[in-house]
Write a protein that holds these residues in place. Structure first.
Motif, PDB file in Angstrom:
ATOM      1  N   LYS A 111       0.812  -1.222   0.000  1.00  0.00           N
ATOM      2  CA  LYS A 111       0.000   0.000   0.000  1.00  0.00           C
ATOM      3  C   LYS A 111       0.845   1.272   0.000  1.00  0.00           C
ATOM      4  O   LYS A 111       0.367   2.333  -0.374  1.00  0.00           O
ATOM      5  CB  LYS A 111      -0.904   0.026   1.235  1.00  0.00           C
ATOM      6  N   ASN A 112       2.080   1.154   0.466  1.00  0.00           N
ATOM      7  CA  ASN A 112       2.933   2.341   0.625  1.00  0.00           C
ATOM      8  C   ASN A 112       4.362   1.944   0.284  1.00  0.00           C
ATOM      9  O   ASN A 112       5.057   1.327   1.084  1.00  0.00           O
ATOM     10  CB  ASN A 112       2.831   2.855   2.062  1.00  0.00           C
ATOM     11  N   VAL A 113       4.823   2.314  -0.914  1.00  0.00           N
ATOM     12  CA  VAL A 113       6.067   1.780  -1.462  1.00  0.00           C
ATOM     13  C   VAL A 113       7.134   2.858  -1.563  1.00  0.00           C
ATOM     14  O   VAL A 113       6.854   4.008  -1.923  1.00  0.00           O
ATOM     15  CB  VAL A 113       5.811   1.166  -2.856  1.00  0.00           C
ATOM     16  N   CYS A 114       8.365   2.474  -1.253  1.00  0.00           N
ATOM     17  CA  CYS A 114       9.529   3.345  -1.457  1.00  0.00           C
ATOM     18  C   CYS A 114      10.210   2.945  -2.753  1.00  0.00           C
ATOM     19  O   CYS A 114      10.626   1.793  -2.919  1.00  0.00           O
ATOM     20  CB  CYS A 114      10.500   3.212  -0.287  1.00  0.00           C
ATOM     21  N   ALA A 163      13.566   5.873   5.060  1.00  0.00           N
ATOM     22  CA  ALA A 163      12.732   4.669   5.136  1.00  0.00           C
ATOM     23  C   ALA A 163      11.983   4.598   6.466  1.00  0.00           C
ATOM     24  O   ALA A 163      10.812   4.205   6.509  1.00  0.00           O
ATOM     25  CB  ALA A 163      13.599   3.426   4.945  1.00  0.00           C
ATOM     26  N   ARG A 164      12.645   4.959   7.543  1.00  0.00           N
ATOM     27  CA  ARG A 164      11.978   4.928   8.853  1.00  0.00           C
ATOM     28  C   ARG A 164      10.836   5.931   8.919  1.00  0.00           C
ATOM     29  O   ARG A 164       9.761   5.625   9.444  1.00  0.00           O
ATOM     30  CB  ARG A 164      13.000   5.192   9.957  1.00  0.00           C
ATOM     31  N   ARG A 165      11.070   7.126   8.385  1.00  0.00           N
ATOM     32  CA  ARG A 165      10.003   8.137   8.396  1.00  0.00           C
ATOM     33  C   ARG A 165       8.824   7.715   7.523  1.00  0.00           C
ATOM     34  O   ARG A 165       7.675   8.015   7.834  1.00  0.00           O
ATOM     35  CB  ARG A 165      10.551   9.487   7.908  1.00  0.00           C
ATOM     36  N   ASN A 187      15.841  -1.084   4.158  1.00  0.00           N
ATOM     37  CA  ASN A 187      14.817  -2.054   4.541  1.00  0.00           C
ATOM     38  C   ASN A 187      15.173  -2.721   5.874  1.00  0.00           C
ATOM     39  O   ASN A 187      14.328  -2.864   6.761  1.00  0.00           O
ATOM     40  CB  ASN A 187      14.689  -3.106   3.435  1.00  0.00           C
ATOM     41  N   LEU A 188      16.442  -3.106   6.033  1.00  0.00           N
ATOM     42  CA  LEU A 188      16.874  -3.791   7.248  1.00  0.00           C
ATOM     43  C   LEU A 188      16.702  -2.919   8.483  1.00  0.00           C
ATOM     44  O   LEU A 188      16.080  -3.330   9.474  1.00  0.00           O
ATOM     45  CB  LEU A 188      18.340  -4.208   7.102  1.00  0.00           C
ATOM     46  N   ALA A 190      15.073  -0.051   8.871  1.00  0.00           N
ATOM     47  CA  ALA A 190      13.701   0.408   9.102  1.00  0.00           C
ATOM     48  C   ALA A 190      12.873  -0.695   9.751  1.00  0.00           C
ATOM     49  O   ALA A 190      11.941  -0.424  10.512  1.00  0.00           O
ATOM     50  CB  ALA A 190      13.061   0.843   7.786  1.00  0.00           C
ATOM     51  N   SER A 191      13.223  -1.946   9.468  1.00  0.00           N
ATOM     52  CA  SER A 191      12.526  -3.085  10.061  1.00  0.00           C
ATOM     53  C   SER A 191      13.049  -3.420  11.448  1.00  0.00           C
ATOM     54  O   SER A 191      12.433  -4.197  12.183  1.00  0.00           O
ATOM     55  CB  SER A 191      12.680  -4.325   9.160  1.00  0.00           C
ATOM     56  N   SER A 192      14.179  -2.841  11.797  1.00  0.00           N
ATOM     57  CA  SER A 192      14.800  -3.070  13.108  1.00  0.00           C
ATOM     58  C   SER A 192      15.180  -1.720  13.706  1.00  0.00           C
ATOM     59  O   SER A 192      16.358  -1.392  13.873  1.00  0.00           O
ATOM     60  CB  SER A 192      16.042  -3.959  12.940  1.00  0.00           C
ATOM     61  N   PRO A 193      14.184  -0.898  14.051  1.00  0.00           N
ATOM     62  CA  PRO A 193      14.430   0.504  14.407  1.00  0.00           C
ATOM     63  C   PRO A 193      15.270   0.713  15.660  1.00  0.00           C
ATOM     64  O   PRO A 193      15.856   1.784  15.838  1.00  0.00           O
ATOM     65  CB  PRO A 193      13.015   1.070  14.590  1.00  0.00           C
ATOM     66  N   ASP A 194      15.336  -0.270  16.523  1.00  0.00           N
ATOM     67  CA  ASP A 194      16.106  -0.117  17.764  1.00  0.00           C
ATOM     68  C   ASP A 194      17.567  -0.510  17.604  1.00  0.00           C
ATOM     69  O   ASP A 194      18.353  -0.399  18.550  1.00  0.00           O
ATOM     70  CB  ASP A 194      15.470  -0.959  18.884  1.00  0.00           C
TER      71      ASP A 194
END
Length: 462
Positions: A111-114, A163-165, A187-188, A190-194
């Motif tokens: 639905k929301n692509v970079c 990507a995070r935003r 991608n990595l 943003a999928s692991s923000p911490d």
């Protein structure tokens, strides 16, 4: 051995079955002219490798492989417990296949692509083709076009922040290896923000932690024919503080799908296709001559710690040799004639084939020594590269040391180096035999010098 392959829409293809490096970055016959049917008519067909998972284990009994690659370096020893796992991205190939990207994302439920690319490519038709497909299929997307050619840790982190935003649920990487690698990293993280940036970076520069978080779908659309990044779980960058290249290596970050569209190769300048081709050449040579997987130690205690680059193995060898045959036949043609779609299409395939090979076997000294060459560059700017910073193209930095490297490594496995040399020489011999009648005619001309000039001019690729 477990092999799962599924092919769809296969029009015409003949497959003739014929290292982990210790540097910081790596510590952790081709088809008929693609896009042409046997009758010479163009088609819209593509073929797809849906899934490839190949696992080779050492058995107590010896095994023989029925292809023409010398397997003496893969002798199976009864008490060994080494394994080699091969996993690559799903691959779809064909002229115009990029137009399917919107449908693929729709099928994934995105639905929301970079859409990630670089500033040069963003002005060219390949990116417009992707955007048209996204719009046609009702996919909402945002464009990130600030990818740096030969990325750095800083440029990676800028893309990661974007990507995070954006909170994207899928990614499309459109470009060369720099773009695809940057998108993998975005991608990595943003999928692991911490996670800290160095958590997943290869040791000894980073912590080299295994990737255990689920990532979003990533579709890679390569526009150069060199890195094979659409098939691999590796993302390479310059670590500016130490002026070295390093990277992230994990099967988890490999693209979900690679769309290999040979039409994009027509936009590559001469030096870009040449340097990209050098990268393919060295990928094939290095992965085939890398230390075999069963000679490495210690064995990983858990499959999750098995490195992406695990040493040469019987399956990677097939892809490496196949890629080298294509390079031998088509690289010079692709460089010399920008309109030679057959040559450029085959080099696009060779890049993916070599990527499958080295992405599981690894590379060694050429790539290891290329990192200080490119990392320490101060003023050099390569022709045909429209960038605002000093740059030694990756393929050029790799091939520079290759004569010395293979002179050195040949002592360890002379038979495999000889096989590689014979493949490269064989194509030259074929061209000479093809032009033998002309050679006889030339031989009747006035001088030896003139003979040589006419002979060399008459033979493509010499």
């Amino acid at each position: 051995m477990i092999i799962i392959l599924s092919w769809t829409c296969l029009t015409y293809i003949q497959v003739k079955t014929p290292s982990r490096c210790q540097c910081p970055s790596h510590s952790h016959t081709y088809s008929q002219a693609p896009g042409l049917s046997p009758s010479g008519k163009t088609t819209d067909y593509a073929f797809e490798i849906i899934r490839v998972i190949i696992e080779t284990k050492k058995k107590k009994e010896k095994k023989k492989f029925k292809h023409n690659i010398d397997q003496t370096k893969h002798v199976f020893r009864p008490k060994a417990t080494h394994h080699a796992l091969m996993a690559v991205s799903n691959i779809r190939y064909g002229a115009g296949v990029t137009k399917e990207v919107g449908m693929d994302l729709q099928n994934m439920g995105a639905k929301n692509v970079c859409l990630m690319t670089d500033k040069n490519l963003s002005q060219l038709p390949p990116v417009q083709t992707v955007m048209d497909s996204l719009v046609k299929n009702g996919i909402n997307f945002k464009v990130y076009d600030n990818v740096r050619v030969e990325p750095t840790d800083r440029s990676f982190m800028e893309a990661i922040e974007f990507a995070r935003r954006g909170a994207f649920d899928a990614y499309v990487a459109m470009g060369g290896g720099s773009t695809i690698d940057t998108c993998k990293a975005a991608n990595l993280y943003a999928s692991s923000p911490d996670s800290d940036f160095l958590d997943y970076v290869n040791a000894p520069i980073g912590k080299g932690k295994p990737v255990t978080v689920p990532l979003k779908p990533l579709i890679a659309v390569p526009t150069t024919s060199g890195t094979g990044s659409e098939t691999t779980g590796v993302a390479i960058f310059d670590y500016e503080r130490l002026k070295v290249k390093t990277g992230i290596a994990s099967r988890a970050i490999k693209p979900t799908l690679g769309l290999i569209d040979p039409l994009h190769t027509l936009y590559m300048p001469e030096r870009v296709i040449a340097n990209s081709g050098f990268d393919v050449l060295c990928h094939a040579l290095e992965s085939y001559t890398a230390l075999p997987y069963h000679m490495r130690s210690p064995c990983p205690a858990n499959p999750i710690t098995r490195p992406a680059y695990q040493g040469s193995n019987p399956i990677s060898d097939i892809w490496a040799v196949h890629a080298l045959r294509i390079v031998a036949k088509y690289l010079k043609r692709a460089v010399r004639n920008p309109d030679d779609l057959e040559a450029r299409s085959n080099m696009h395939l060779a890049s993916a084939f070599a990527g499958i090979g080295f992405g599981n076997a690894g590379v060694h000294l050429c790539h290891g020594m290329s990192y200080p060459i490119s990392g320490l560059v101060k003023t050099y700017k390569a022709k045909d590269y429209n960038v605002d910073h000093p740059l030694v193209p990756h393929g050029l930095s790799v091939v520079l040391t290759s004569p010395a490297v293979f002179t050195f490594t040949a002592q360890m496995s002379p038979e495999h180096h000889l096989e590689m040399a014979e493949i490269l020489e064989r194509e030259k011999l074929k061209r000479k035999l093809h032009y033998a009648p002309l050679a006889r005619a030339v031989g009747e001309s006035s001088s030896k010098k003139e003979n040589l000039e006419l002979w060399m001019a008459a033979i493509p690729g010499t």
